[in-house]
Scaffold this active site. Structure first.
Site, PDB file in Angstrom:
ATOM      1  N   GLU A 116      15.497  77.049 -18.048  1.00 21.45           N
ATOM      2  CA  GLU A 116      15.614  77.651 -19.386  1.00 21.45           C
ATOM      3  C   GLU A 116      16.094  76.603 -20.380  1.00 21.45           C
ATOM      4  OE1 GLU A 116      18.003  81.446 -19.303  1.00 21.45           O
ATOM      5  OE2 GLU A 116      18.037  80.916 -17.197  1.00 21.45           O
ATOM      6  N   LYS A 118      18.285  74.938 -23.081  1.00 19.73           N
ATOM      7  CA  LYS A 118      19.686  75.195 -23.438  1.00 19.73           C
ATOM      8  C   LYS A 118      19.788  75.132 -24.956  1.00 19.73           C
ATOM      9  CE  LYS A 118      24.364  74.019 -22.118  1.00 19.73           C
ATOM     10  NZ  LYS A 118      24.923  73.940 -23.443  1.00 19.73           N
ATOM     11  N   ASP A 120      21.152  75.112 -28.649  1.00 21.79           N
ATOM     12  CA  ASP A 120      22.361  74.531 -29.205  1.00 21.79           C
ATOM     13  C   ASP A 120      23.000  75.536 -30.154  1.00 21.79           C
ATOM     14  OD1 ASP A 120      24.206  72.632 -29.374  1.00 21.79           O
ATOM     15  OD2 ASP A 120      23.015  71.182 -30.488  1.00 21.79           O
ATOM     16  N   TYR A 228      20.553  85.078 -21.890  1.00 15.80           N
ATOM     17  CA  TYR A 228      20.304  84.241 -20.717  1.00 15.80           C
ATOM     18  C   TYR A 228      20.898  84.792 -19.422  1.00 15.80           C
ATOM     19  CZ  TYR A 228      24.821  81.890 -21.769  1.00 15.80           C
ATOM     20  OH  TYR A 228      26.128  81.597 -22.033  1.00 15.80           O
ATOM     21  N   LYS A 317      21.001  67.290 -19.594  1.00 10.42           N
ATOM     22  CA  LYS A 317      21.082  67.110 -21.045  1.00 10.42           C
ATOM     23  C   LYS A 317      20.003  66.160 -21.575  1.00 10.42           C
ATOM     24  CE  LYS A 317      24.153  68.879 -23.002  1.00 10.42           C
ATOM     25  NZ  LYS A 317      25.580  68.865 -23.219  1.00 10.42           N
ATOM     26  N   CYS A 411      17.774  47.068 -61.597  1.00  6.74           N
ATOM     27  CA  CYS A 411      16.905  47.339 -60.455  1.00  6.74           C
ATOM     28  C   CYS A 411      16.939  46.167 -59.467  1.00  6.74           C
ATOM     29  CB  CYS A 411      15.475  47.565 -60.953  1.00  6.74           C
ATOM     30  SG  CYS A 411      14.284  47.677 -59.617  1.00  6.74           S
ATOM     31  N   CYS A 414      13.145  44.564 -59.715  1.00  2.04           N
ATOM     32  CA  CYS A 414      12.570  43.914 -60.899  1.00  2.04           C
ATOM     33  C   CYS A 414      13.606  43.539 -61.951  1.00  2.04           C
ATOM     34  CB  CYS A 414      11.494  44.801 -61.534  1.00  2.04           C
ATOM     35  SG  CYS A 414      12.171  46.241 -62.367  1.00  2.04           S
ATOM     36  N   CYS A 429      15.067  53.265 -62.034  1.00  5.03           N
ATOM     37  CA  CYS A 429      14.725  51.967 -62.610  1.00  5.03           C
ATOM     38  C   CYS A 429      13.831  52.242 -63.813  1.00  5.03           C
ATOM     39  CB  CYS A 429      13.978  51.142 -61.557  1.00  5.03           C
ATOM     40  SG  CYS A 429      12.946  49.841 -62.242  1.00  5.03           S
ATOM     41  N   CYS A 435       7.624  47.193 -62.456  1.00  5.92           N
ATOM     42  CA  CYS A 435       8.455  47.016 -61.250  1.00  5.92           C
ATOM     43  C   CYS A 435       7.547  47.039 -60.020  1.00  5.92           C
ATOM     44  CB  CYS A 435       9.493  48.136 -61.171  1.00  5.92           C
ATOM     45  SG  CYS A 435      10.418  48.137 -59.618  1.00  5.92           S
TER      46      CYS A 435
HETATM   47  O1  I6G Z   1      26.245  77.963 -21.813  1.00  6.74           O
HETATM   48  C1  I6G Z   1      25.107  78.346 -21.250  1.00  6.74           C
HETATM   49  C2  I6G Z   1      23.929  78.141 -21.908  1.00  6.74           C
HETATM   50  C3  I6G Z   1      22.738  78.536 -21.338  1.00  6.74           C
HETATM   51  C4  I6G Z   1      25.137  78.965 -19.981  1.00  6.74           C
HETATM   52  C5  I6G Z   1      23.908  79.364 -19.404  1.00  6.74           C
HETATM   53  C6  I6G Z   1      22.699  79.140 -20.108  1.00  6.74           C
HETATM   54  O2  I6G Z   1      21.589  79.550 -19.524  1.00  6.74           O
HETATM   55  C7  I6G Z   1      20.371  79.305 -20.195  1.00  6.74           C
HETATM   56  N1  I6G Z   1      23.913  79.946 -18.197  1.00  6.74           N
HETATM   57  C8  I6G Z   1      25.075  80.137 -17.551  1.00  6.74           C
HETATM   58  C9  I6G Z   1      25.048  80.767 -16.212  1.00  6.74           C
HETATM   59  C10 I6G Z   1      26.295  79.754 -18.114  1.00  6.74           C
HETATM   60  N2  I6G Z   1      26.315  79.167 -19.331  1.00  6.74           N
HETATM   61  C11 I6G Z   1      27.572  79.949 -17.428  1.00  6.74           C
END
Ligand code: I6G
Length: 675
Positions: A116, A118, A120, A228, A317, A411, A414, A429, A435
């Site tokens: 999956e 992750k 942000d 998730y 990561k 500038c 020029c 400028c 220029c």
């Molecule tokens: O912090 C997390 C982000 C995404 C997760 C996670 C996740 O799954 C896509 N899955 C688990 C089991 C945990 N933290 C603990």
């Protein structure tokens, strides 16, 4: 004949229908009805509920904001701790993770994983009791989070009520609240325009939005939720695989990441990682890695936890999109319109997958806003294909030798004066096409794909042609000969021929493109097209007063002023003359006046349309030249009759005025290209 529903029945019907439309719109990204129809039902529900306050339930779609008052941030203990994930940073570390799992399970077979993205964002926990959202909490320290229920309720992709039947009486859904990239850009733009502090990245923006005391503020922030994991808190049974649990969550109305997939063994996991890495910049949201989870829940139980993280999951990561580096110097670049842009020269740093050594600082206001100085340690951010930016200064690391950044008085290319008009962020400028920097940029713009599309005339050749003074204006391009070009280092016979031919081929552009190619300030592609359609010929645009220019759609006083200023300058008139003499012949366009098939006609709109609001329908008719009136007479040209049209329709019939129903009207607008 069926009986009209009672208020209570109608309210329930509308709530269900709107919840269903929300699910299709916010979770599946696949709207079921046009916005106008949605708005109409929503208003009907609001009106009914205001007449019957006793029938308003907290899970009604009208009650997302403010129904439970302010966000309290009270402490909430997690029934099951919200643990964190272990991280891996290389293929080898992932391979080690897989080996550890197989050793513990005493198996040589490939393990099935779920992969999956992750996201942000921020992890949150949502509790549903008998299908109703009852509480939402942040992760906090994993054992105790903060109550953010009122804010969470404002996120449209989170169901207030689970869909379908067969969900457990008590269930917890965990997932990530995040902000889409373009929502983040728009939010930051809005904040910057108001002079408010902007957010460093979408994650910060999502966190800041969830930290609001007033849920009305959160409601205006473009937040999303993606589930998730689910955990059942009563006796009911879940499927025996993580993958199937997420399918269930989807059935209950949650957004589940569409990039999710299964992998057999670690090699397929690595493929999934590299595929997602390739896609990373194209996704509409930010991700910082990929999470691998053992799919079978019995194996997950067998593997258990180590300190605060599950043994059965890991996050691999991606390269970070923000890093620290030092501003070694600031230089100023000059653009096509003379804008003098500060660019930070940085100690090279690996960020967002590439080595970055320059970042734009945009303008002097931005330098002031960030309070950045030469010598400062800064956060540099490179996300997606956006150019690297300095987003924050680490003030604690500022050395005594840090120097303030001054806008140059002249500038750097020029030597002409640089001016910064009162109230403007951008310094310019004043050298104009004298220029070389402005000249090069204006030629680059003229030749660019969306302007005259001169293939082969790239930045490198433009620099050489200008530096060797072979081209002093865009008109000079048309006098270049193959023999002249052949003199240039690394210009072969074939390339020279191709370039001369490409320049020749650009001689008959549509007027809109030509106007855009001229590079008039504030005139983008769409304004250039509108001008061409309105005036038809270049002469008419050149002669138009500011008042006349302002009658064109998208042209306000600022744009009209810039257009007039451009054509009033004698050197611009000379260049246009030279282009004409060189054989450039822009094609005239059929004007809007000629394309107004309903000019002189009066139309009437009656009843309600589902595809358009009244204003939208009126706007379209007016664009075709019709006058839209509120009453029917023998002079009416046509009546558009929507649902529940009343006396005006009767009158139209009695006066034998032409009548269109909604589908005929939509078809007519489509034919005219204004649907
Ligand atoms: O912090 C997390 C982000 C995404 C997760 C996670 C996740 O799954 C896509 N899955 C688990 C089991 C945990 N933290 C603990």
């Amino acid at each position: 004949m069926s009986k009209a529903p009672s208020a209570a029945e109608r309210i329930r019907q509308l709530q269900d229908q709107i919840n269903d439309y929300n699910y299709h719109y916010y979770v599946l990204d696949d709207p079921k009805v046009p916005d106008a129809e949605y708005d109409r039902l929503f208003r009907e529900l609001q009106e009914l509920e205001s007449r019957h306050p006793d029938l308003v339930s907290p899970d009604s779609p009208t009650q997302r904001v403010g129904a439970t008052g302010e966000t309290t941030f009270d402490e909430i203990e997690h029934r099951v701790p919200m643990l964190s994930l272990d991280n891996a940073f290389s293929d080898e570390e992932l391979t080690d993770f897989d080996r550890r799992i197989r050793d513990r399970l005493k198996t040589a077979d490939g393990i099935e994983y779920v992969c999956e993205p992750k996201l942000d964002g921020l992890a949150v926990s949502l509790h549903y009791e008998h299908g109703k959202l009852t509480r939402a909490a942040t992760r906090g320290d994993g054992y105790t989070g903060e109550d953010i229920t009122a804010n969470i309720r404002t996120i449209q992709s989170i169901p207030l009520k689970l869909r379908g039947q067969g969900y457990p009486d008590l269930v917890e859904v965990r997932g990530e609240v995040y902000m889409l990239r373009d929502g983040f850009e728009k939010l930051n733009h809005r904040l910057a325009v108001r002079g408010d502090k902007t957010f460093v990245n979408p994650r910060n923006a999502a966190a800041g939005s969830l930290r609001q005391k007033n849920p009305k503020v959160t409601a205006r922030r473009p937040l999303q939720f993606c589930g998730y994991s689910i955990a059942v808190l009563d006796e009911s049974q879940l499927p025996d695989k993580h993958w199937d649990c997420l399918r269930k969550a989807k059935e209950w109305g949650f957004r589940i990441n569409p990039e999710m997939r299964k992998a057999q063994g670690v090699d397929e996991c690595l493929n999934a990682y590299h595929d997602l890495e390739d896609k990373r910049d194209k996704l509409p949201y930010e991700i910082d890695g990929i999470v691998f989870k053992v799919n079978r829940l019995d194996l997950q139980r067998q593997l258990g936890f180590i300190s605060r993280a599950p043994r059965w999951a890991i996050a691999l990561k991606f390269p970070a999109q923000e890093e620290l580096t030092v501003v070694e110097d600031v230089e100023f670049q000059v653009g096509r319109t003379g804008a003098v842009t500060p660019v930070a020269r940085l100690t090279p740093v690996f960020v967002g997958g590439v080595t970055v050594s320059n970042a734009t600082l945009h303008n002097m206001d931005e330098i002031e806003r960030l309070d950045v100085r030469i010598g400062d340690t800064v956060f540099v951010r490179r996300a997606g294909d956006v150019i690297p930016q300095v987003v924050k200064v680490v003030k604690e690391k500022r050395p005594d030798s840090a120097r303030t950044i001054e806008c140059p008085a002249t500038c750097p290319v020029c030597g002409s004066d640089v001016v910064r008009p009162e109230g403007e962020a951008v310094a310019r400028c004043t050298g104009g096409l004298y220029c070389p920097a402005q000249l090069k940029e204006s030629i680059r713009h003229y030749a660019s794909r969306r302007a005259l599309d001169i293939e082969g005339l790239g930045e490198k050749w433009i620099d050489i042609l200008v530096d060797k003074k072979m081209v002093r204006t865009v008109a000079d391009l048309y006098h270049l000969k193959v023999e002249d070009l052949r003199q240039l280092e690394r210009m072969g016979e074939k390339s020279a021929n191709n370039l001369v031919n490409a320049i020749e081929d650009s001689k008959a552009p549509p007027l809109g493109r030509f106007l855009y190619a001229l590079g008039i300030r504030e005139v983008g592609e769409s304004t250039a097209k509108s001008l061409a359609r309105h005036f038809g010929t270049l002469e008419a645009v050149m002669e138009a007063s500011e008042e006349e220019l302002k009658t064109v759609s998208d042209v306000g006083p600022v744009v009209a002023g810039q257009i007039r200023k451009f054509f009033d300058q004698s050197h611009n008139q000379e260049i246009i003359d030279e282009l004409r003499k060189a054989g450039v012949a822009w094609q005239s366009e059929e004007t809007d006046q000629k394309r107004q098939p309903l000019a002189g006609q009066t139309w009437v709109l009656t009843g309600s349309l589902s595809a358009y609001s009244r204003d939208e329908a009126k706007e379209r008719l007016e664009a075709l030249g019709a006058r839209v009136s509120g009453s029917v007479s023998s002079k009416t040209s046509c009546v558009v009759a929507g649902e529940a049209a009343g006396s005006k329709l009767d009158k139209a019939r009695s006066q034998e005025v032409e009548i269109m129903d909604e589908s005929q009207f939509v078809a007519f607008l489509e034919e005219q290209g204004v649907a």
